[in-house]
Design a protein around this motif. Sequence first.
Motif, PDB file in Angstrom:
ATOM      1  N   ASP A 255       0.819  -1.212   0.000  1.00  0.00           N
ATOM      2  CA  ASP A 255       0.000   0.000   0.000  1.00  0.00           C
ATOM      3  C   ASP A 255       0.852   1.260   0.000  1.00  0.00           C
ATOM      4  O   ASP A 255       0.501   2.253  -0.644  1.00  0.00           O
ATOM      5  CB  ASP A 255      -0.928   0.004   1.221  1.00  0.00           C
ATOM      6  CG  ASP A 255      -2.054  -1.017   1.107  1.00  0.00           C
ATOM      7  OD1 ASP A 255      -2.330  -1.463  -0.021  1.00  0.00           O
ATOM      8  OD2 ASP A 255      -2.645  -1.365   2.147  1.00  0.00           O
ATOM      9  N   ASP A 256       1.978   1.240   0.736  1.00  0.00           N
ATOM     10  CA  ASP A 256       2.797   2.447   0.795  1.00  0.00           C
ATOM     11  C   ASP A 256       3.430   2.755  -0.554  1.00  0.00           C
ATOM     12  O   ASP A 256       3.630   3.921  -0.915  1.00  0.00           O
ATOM     13  CB  ASP A 256       3.863   2.331   1.881  1.00  0.00           C
ATOM     14  CG  ASP A 256       4.823   1.180   1.650  1.00  0.00           C
ATOM     15  OD1 ASP A 256       4.416   0.187   1.011  1.00  0.00           O
ATOM     16  OD2 ASP A 256       5.979   1.268   2.104  1.00  0.00           O
ATOM     17  N   VAL A 257       3.720   1.707  -1.340  1.00  0.00           N
ATOM     18  CA  VAL A 257       4.270   1.911  -2.679  1.00  0.00           C
ATOM     19  C   VAL A 257       3.198   2.514  -3.589  1.00  0.00           C
ATOM     20  O   VAL A 257       3.462   3.449  -4.345  1.00  0.00           O
ATOM     21  CB  VAL A 257       4.795   0.582  -3.263  1.00  0.00           C
ATOM     22  CG1 VAL A 257       5.186   0.755  -4.728  1.00  0.00           C
ATOM     23  CG2 VAL A 257       5.984   0.091  -2.450  1.00  0.00           C
TER      24      VAL A 257
ATOM     25  N   VAL B  82      -5.740  11.128  -8.252  1.00  0.00           N
ATOM     26  CA  VAL B  82      -5.602   9.885  -9.011  1.00  0.00           C
ATOM     27  C   VAL B  82      -6.021   8.716  -8.133  1.00  0.00           C
ATOM     28  O   VAL B  82      -5.550   8.579  -7.013  1.00  0.00           O
ATOM     29  CB  VAL B  82      -4.138   9.679  -9.478  1.00  0.00           C
ATOM     30  CG1 VAL B  82      -3.967   8.300 -10.112  1.00  0.00           C
ATOM     31  CG2 VAL B  82      -3.733  10.765 -10.462  1.00  0.00           C
ATOM     32  N   ASP B  83      -6.930   7.883  -8.651  1.00  0.00           N
ATOM     33  CA  ASP B  83      -7.383   6.695  -7.924  1.00  0.00           C
ATOM     34  C   ASP B  83      -6.822   5.467  -8.632  1.00  0.00           C
ATOM     35  O   ASP B  83      -7.238   5.128  -9.736  1.00  0.00           O
ATOM     36  CB  ASP B  83      -8.904   6.645  -7.891  1.00  0.00           C
ATOM     37  CG  ASP B  83      -9.433   5.432  -7.121  1.00  0.00           C
ATOM     38  OD1 ASP B  83      -8.612   4.747  -6.472  1.00  0.00           O
ATOM     39  OD2 ASP B  83     -10.652   5.176  -7.178  1.00  0.00           O
ATOM     40  N   LEU B  84      -5.868   4.803  -7.990  1.00  0.00           N
ATOM     41  CA  LEU B  84      -5.227   3.642  -8.593  1.00  0.00           C
ATOM     42  C   LEU B  84      -5.863   2.328  -8.141  1.00  0.00           C
ATOM     43  O   LEU B  84      -5.493   1.266  -8.643  1.00  0.00           O
ATOM     44  CB  LEU B  84      -3.731   3.623  -8.235  1.00  0.00           C
ATOM     45  CG  LEU B  84      -2.926   4.855  -8.631  1.00  0.00           C
ATOM     46  CD1 LEU B  84      -1.468   4.675  -8.214  1.00  0.00           C
ATOM     47  CD2 LEU B  84      -3.025   5.109 -10.127  1.00  0.00           C
ATOM     48  N   GLY B  85      -6.819   2.412  -7.240  1.00  0.00           N
ATOM     49  CA  GLY B  85      -7.365   1.206  -6.640  1.00  0.00           C
ATOM     50  C   GLY B  85      -7.970   0.232  -7.628  1.00  0.00           C
ATOM     51  O   GLY B  85      -7.830  -0.988  -7.484  1.00  0.00           O
TER      52      GLY B  85
ATOM     53  N   LEU C 130       1.567   0.880 -14.888  1.00  0.00           N
ATOM     54  CA  LEU C 130       1.571   1.133 -13.443  1.00  0.00           C
ATOM     55  C   LEU C 130       2.526   0.178 -12.738  1.00  0.00           C
ATOM     56  O   LEU C 130       3.229   0.560 -11.804  1.00  0.00           O
ATOM     57  CB  LEU C 130       0.155   0.960 -12.884  1.00  0.00           C
ATOM     58  CG  LEU C 130      -0.769   2.167 -12.982  1.00  0.00           C
ATOM     59  CD1 LEU C 130      -2.159   1.793 -12.486  1.00  0.00           C
ATOM     60  CD2 LEU C 130      -0.217   3.346 -12.190  1.00  0.00           C
ATOM     61  N   GLY C 131       2.550  -1.076 -13.190  1.00  0.00           N
ATOM     62  CA  GLY C 131       3.443  -2.052 -12.577  1.00  0.00           C
ATOM     63  C   GLY C 131       4.896  -1.643 -12.672  1.00  0.00           C
ATOM     64  O   GLY C 131       5.682  -1.875 -11.739  1.00  0.00           O
ATOM     65  N   ASP C 132       5.272  -1.024 -13.807  1.00  0.00           N
ATOM     66  CA  ASP C 132       6.648  -0.531 -13.961  1.00  0.00           C
ATOM     67  C   ASP C 132       6.965   0.519 -12.903  1.00  0.00           C
ATOM     68  O   ASP C 132       8.048   0.516 -12.298  1.00  0.00           O
ATOM     69  CB  ASP C 132       6.847   0.070 -15.351  1.00  0.00           C
ATOM     70  CG  ASP C 132       6.735  -0.953 -16.463  1.00  0.00           C
ATOM     71  OD1 ASP C 132       6.919  -2.149 -16.186  1.00  0.00           O
ATOM     72  OD2 ASP C 132       6.459  -0.546 -17.603  1.00  0.00           O
ATOM     73  N   LEU C 133       6.011   1.437 -12.679  1.00  0.00           N
ATOM     74  CA  LEU C 133       6.230   2.486 -11.679  1.00  0.00           C
ATOM     75  C   LEU C 133       6.275   1.898 -10.270  1.00  0.00           C
ATOM     76  O   LEU C 133       7.093   2.305  -9.445  1.00  0.00           O
ATOM     77  CB  LEU C 133       5.124   3.537 -11.768  1.00  0.00           C
ATOM     78  CG  LEU C 133       5.289   4.646 -12.801  1.00  0.00           C
ATOM     79  CD1 LEU C 133       4.102   5.588 -12.754  1.00  0.00           C
ATOM     80  CD2 LEU C 133       6.582   5.415 -12.589  1.00  0.00           C
ATOM     81  N   TYR C 134       5.387   0.946  -9.994  1.00  0.00           N
ATOM     82  CA  TYR C 134       5.401   0.301  -8.680  1.00  0.00           C
ATOM     83  C   TYR C 134       6.760  -0.359  -8.418  1.00  0.00           C
ATOM     84  O   TYR C 134       7.325  -0.264  -7.327  1.00  0.00           O
ATOM     85  CB  TYR C 134       4.308  -0.762  -8.597  1.00  0.00           C
ATOM     86  CG  TYR C 134       2.896  -0.230  -8.611  1.00  0.00           C
ATOM     87  CD1 TYR C 134       2.576   1.015  -8.073  1.00  0.00           C
ATOM     88  CD2 TYR C 134       1.854  -0.995  -9.151  1.00  0.00           C
ATOM     89  CE1 TYR C 134       1.276   1.487  -8.084  1.00  0.00           C
ATOM     90  CE2 TYR C 134       0.548  -0.527  -9.159  1.00  0.00           C
ATOM     91  CZ  TYR C 134       0.263   0.708  -8.631  1.00  0.00           C
ATOM     92  OH  TYR C 134      -1.022   1.170  -8.642  1.00  0.00           O
ATOM     93  N   ALA C 135       7.274  -1.051  -9.450  1.00  0.00           N
ATOM     94  CA  ALA C 135       8.545  -1.754  -9.293  1.00  0.00           C
ATOM     95  C   ALA C 135       9.685  -0.775  -9.023  1.00  0.00           C
ATOM     96  O   ALA C 135      10.560  -1.031  -8.183  1.00  0.00           O
ATOM     97  CB  ALA C 135       8.838  -2.583 -10.539  1.00  0.00           C
TER      98      ALA C 135
ATOM     99  N   PHE D 140      13.746   1.402  -5.400  1.00  0.00           N
ATOM    100  CA  PHE D 140      14.612   2.461  -4.902  1.00  0.00           C
ATOM    101  C   PHE D 140      14.239   2.918  -3.498  1.00  0.00           C
ATOM    102  O   PHE D 140      15.075   3.488  -2.801  1.00  0.00           O
ATOM    103  CB  PHE D 140      14.620   3.634  -5.875  1.00  0.00           C
ATOM    104  CG  PHE D 140      15.321   3.309  -7.163  1.00  0.00           C
ATOM    105  CD1 PHE D 140      16.686   3.092  -7.185  1.00  0.00           C
ATOM    106  CD2 PHE D 140      14.623   3.167  -8.350  1.00  0.00           C
ATOM    107  CE1 PHE D 140      17.344   2.773  -8.354  1.00  0.00           C
ATOM    108  CE2 PHE D 140      15.268   2.854  -9.529  1.00  0.00           C
ATOM    109  CZ  PHE D 140      16.629   2.648  -9.537  1.00  0.00           C
ATOM    110  N   ALA D 141      13.012   2.669  -3.090  1.00  0.00           N
ATOM    111  CA  ALA D 141      12.658   2.991  -1.710  1.00  0.00           C
ATOM    112  C   ALA D 141      13.398   2.084  -0.745  1.00  0.00           C
ATOM    113  O   ALA D 141      13.663   2.440   0.396  1.00  0.00           O
ATOM    114  CB  ALA D 141      11.156   2.847  -1.503  1.00  0.00           C
ATOM    115  N   ALA D 142      13.788   0.881  -1.239  1.00  0.00           N
ATOM    116  CA  ALA D 142      14.476  -0.084  -0.382  1.00  0.00           C
ATOM    117  C   ALA D 142      15.975   0.114  -0.358  1.00  0.00           C
ATOM    118  O   ALA D 142      16.675  -0.502   0.437  1.00  0.00           O
ATOM    119  CB  ALA D 142      14.163  -1.510  -0.863  1.00  0.00           C
ATOM    120  N   ASP D 143      16.492   0.969  -1.247  1.00  0.00           N
ATOM    121  CA  ASP D 143      17.927   1.201  -1.287  1.00  0.00           C
ATOM    122  C   ASP D 143      18.391   1.908  -0.024  1.00  0.00           C
ATOM    123  O   ASP D 143      17.705   2.792   0.496  1.00  0.00           O
ATOM    124  CB  ASP D 143      18.298   2.061  -2.499  1.00  0.00           C
ATOM    125  CG  ASP D 143      18.390   1.232  -3.765  1.00  0.00           C
ATOM    126  OD1 ASP D 143      18.236  -0.003  -3.656  1.00  0.00           O
ATOM    127  OD2 ASP D 143      18.606   1.811  -4.836  1.00  0.00           O
TER     128      ASP D 143
END
Length: 241
Positions: free
Chosen positions: A7-9, A25-28, A74-79, A84-87
Motif C-alpha cells: 500500500d505504501d508503494v 488519481v485513484d489507482l485502486g 503502473l506495474g513498472d512504476l510500482y517496481a 529504490f525505496a528499499a535502497d
Amino acid sequence: MSAPVKDDVKDKVADYLEAALGKPVDLGALPDDAPLGVLGLDSLTTIGVLVALLEDAGVDLGEYADSLVTPSTLGDLYALADRFAADPEPETTTEAQPQGGTGMTGDQRSQLDFYRDKLAYEIDSADLEDALAAGQDIVVVDGRSSESYAHEHIPGAISVPHRSISQESLSGLSKAPLYVAYCDGIGCNASTKTAVKLATAGFRVKELIGGLDWWKRDNHPTEGHAGRRVEPSGAACGCAG
C-alpha cells in the motif's frame, strides 16, 4: 504470480502521478498492467514522474542511466518505487555534498532542471497525436493569423492569433485543459508569444516543437484550403526507441 503491491508503494506512486497531472488519481481499480496513458500521461510527463521519483529516493541518475527503462505501465512504476525505496541511504563523506542528495554537482543539477523544464513546457508532434488519439483533455491553439489558419492548420485546432489575445478574447475558454500552442515552425515565434500570453492568463500550456512544419514532416494530416489527407505509414516514431 507476482507479489501484491504494498500500500505504501501505491500511495507513493499516486502522489507522483497527482503532482504530474495536477488532479487526484485513484489507482485502486486499475490493474498493474494498465498503461500509463489511461491516466493521461504522455511520454514526456512519464519521464518527469520517473525523474522526480528517483530524485526523491536520492538516486544517482548517472549511475543508473544505462539500466533504466522508461516505465509504460503502473506495474513498472510500482517496481521502480519499491526498488529504490528499499535502497540504503548513501554514506556520508567528508566531501562537500552534491545538491539535492542525488550525487549531482550544482552544474549537473542546473542541466537536469533545464531538460526537465523542456519536457514540462514542450511537446512533439508524435506525443501530441498520441495524446489526442487517447482523448486527453487538450486544446490545440494556432497562434498565427486567421488567414494562415484558414489556409492550413492542425485538425481540430482553434484559431487564436497571438496579436489578438486579451483577457476578453480568452474569457470563453476553460482553464481545465492543457493548451498546446503552435505556429509555422522553427522560423516563427508566434507559438512562443501565444504560450506566454496564455500562461500569463493562468492557462496550462505547452509549445509544439517544430510547429505545423514538423507536424506535416511527421506525416500527420491537416485541414484548411491546403489541407491534406495522409495514409498511415505504420512506422513508429523514431524517438520512441
